[in-house]
Design an enzyme around this catalytic site. Sequence first.
Site, PDB file in Angstrom:
ATOM      1  N   SER A 147     -70.794  41.461 -24.412  1.00  0.00           N
ATOM      2  CA  SER A 147     -71.561  41.567 -25.644  1.00  0.00           C
ATOM      3  C   SER A 147     -71.598  40.218 -26.379  1.00  0.00           C
ATOM      4  O   SER A 147     -72.028  39.215 -25.814  1.00  0.00           O
ATOM      5  CB  SER A 147     -70.957  42.687 -26.502  1.00  0.00           C
ATOM      6  OG  SER A 147     -71.734  42.997 -27.618  1.00  0.00           O
ATOM      7  N   ASP A 240     -79.780  49.783 -24.367  1.00  0.00           N
ATOM      8  CA  ASP A 240     -79.106  48.725 -25.114  1.00  0.00           C
ATOM      9  C   ASP A 240     -80.161  47.795 -25.711  1.00  0.00           C
ATOM     10  O   ASP A 240     -81.034  47.310 -24.983  1.00  0.00           O
ATOM     11  CB  ASP A 240     -78.197  47.951 -24.154  1.00  0.00           C
ATOM     12  CG  ASP A 240     -77.409  46.825 -24.816  1.00  0.00           C
ATOM     13  OD1 ASP A 240     -77.598  46.572 -26.023  1.00  0.00           O
ATOM     14  OD2 ASP A 240     -76.609  46.192 -24.114  1.00  0.00           O
ATOM     15  N   HIS A 270     -74.807  50.418 -24.420  1.00  0.00           N
ATOM     16  CA  HIS A 270     -73.985  49.244 -24.706  1.00  0.00           C
ATOM     17  C   HIS A 270     -72.521  49.665 -24.863  1.00  0.00           C
ATOM     18  O   HIS A 270     -72.196  50.489 -25.706  1.00  0.00           O
ATOM     19  CB  HIS A 270     -74.481  48.568 -25.988  1.00  0.00           C
ATOM     20  CG  HIS A 270     -73.864  47.227 -26.242  1.00  0.00           C
ATOM     21  ND1 HIS A 270     -74.428  46.058 -25.786  1.00  0.00           N
ATOM     22  CD2 HIS A 270     -72.738  46.857 -26.899  1.00  0.00           C
ATOM     23  CE1 HIS A 270     -73.685  45.033 -26.157  1.00  0.00           C
ATOM     24  NE2 HIS A 270     -72.645  45.499 -26.828  1.00  0.00           N
TER      25      HIS A 270
END
Length: 298
Positions: A147, A240, A270
């Site tokens: 991320s 996501d 995600h």
Amino acid sequence: MDPELEAFIPLFPRADLTDPVVERKSFAELATSVPAPDTSNMDVEDHTVPADPGVPVRLYRPHGAQGAIIWLHGGGFVMGDVDTEHPWAARLADVSGTTVISVGYRLAPENPFPAALDDGYAVLAWASEHAAELGFDPARIAVGGHSAGAGLAAAMALRSRDQQGPPIRFQLLNQPGLDDRQQTWSARNFTDTPWMNRAKVTAAWGHYLGSAPATPYAAPARATDLSGLPPAYIATAELDPNRDEDIEYALRLLQAGVSVELHQWSGTFHGSQAILSAEVSQRQIAELGAALRRALAG
């Protein structure tokens, strides 16, 4: 959505990142609720990398490891540390057989860009300089993360290329945050996806950038020249907001002559690999480890 993942959605906290200090506490509770990994086959050590200020790192050195990865945790630039990342860093070291150097970089909004990037880059330089005593080959150093951390890793690769810094063998980018502009289809349309959505991405970039304009070292998708970067493995999740910017970055790397392996995981969202009981999560984690092992072999 994958039915094994969907069953867990009601249990996910509705974090919005408007108050990072509050969110850090709930993030830490969530992260440390994950089952502790087995670290009996590796040495685990805490160090402080000399910088201004010093950067805390935790090394996970599997027996027989030859390469290393500088690993940057997720958390929207505002959450996470070496303790919250412990289950994931240890698991990556275990499945890859690679030394993992987990970085406790400074968090926004108290420390906006470029603090986190500076911390990661200081660790890269330290690892390269002290590779022999730390027990790995300086020619086999990768950068990676999840991320926001994966976005930081991509930025470290750009900076090292531009500044003729330490050689980086590979980038392991899991669902990276690369583009503050949020103009892709997924960034515009995923307003209610689990864990990460458009509003949360907007808040994360706002905290990280503060009042500063975004540069390629803050948002790597803004880089106009991607040539000469290390080979990359990029993983994306179907539901996501980051999905399309990651796929576009992979395509641009390929068009710039950089070798890329791209895996778009269907039915995932995600961070859903945190749901370890799901078969797709087990495959995701195994593949991250295998990709890293291959990249640093030989």
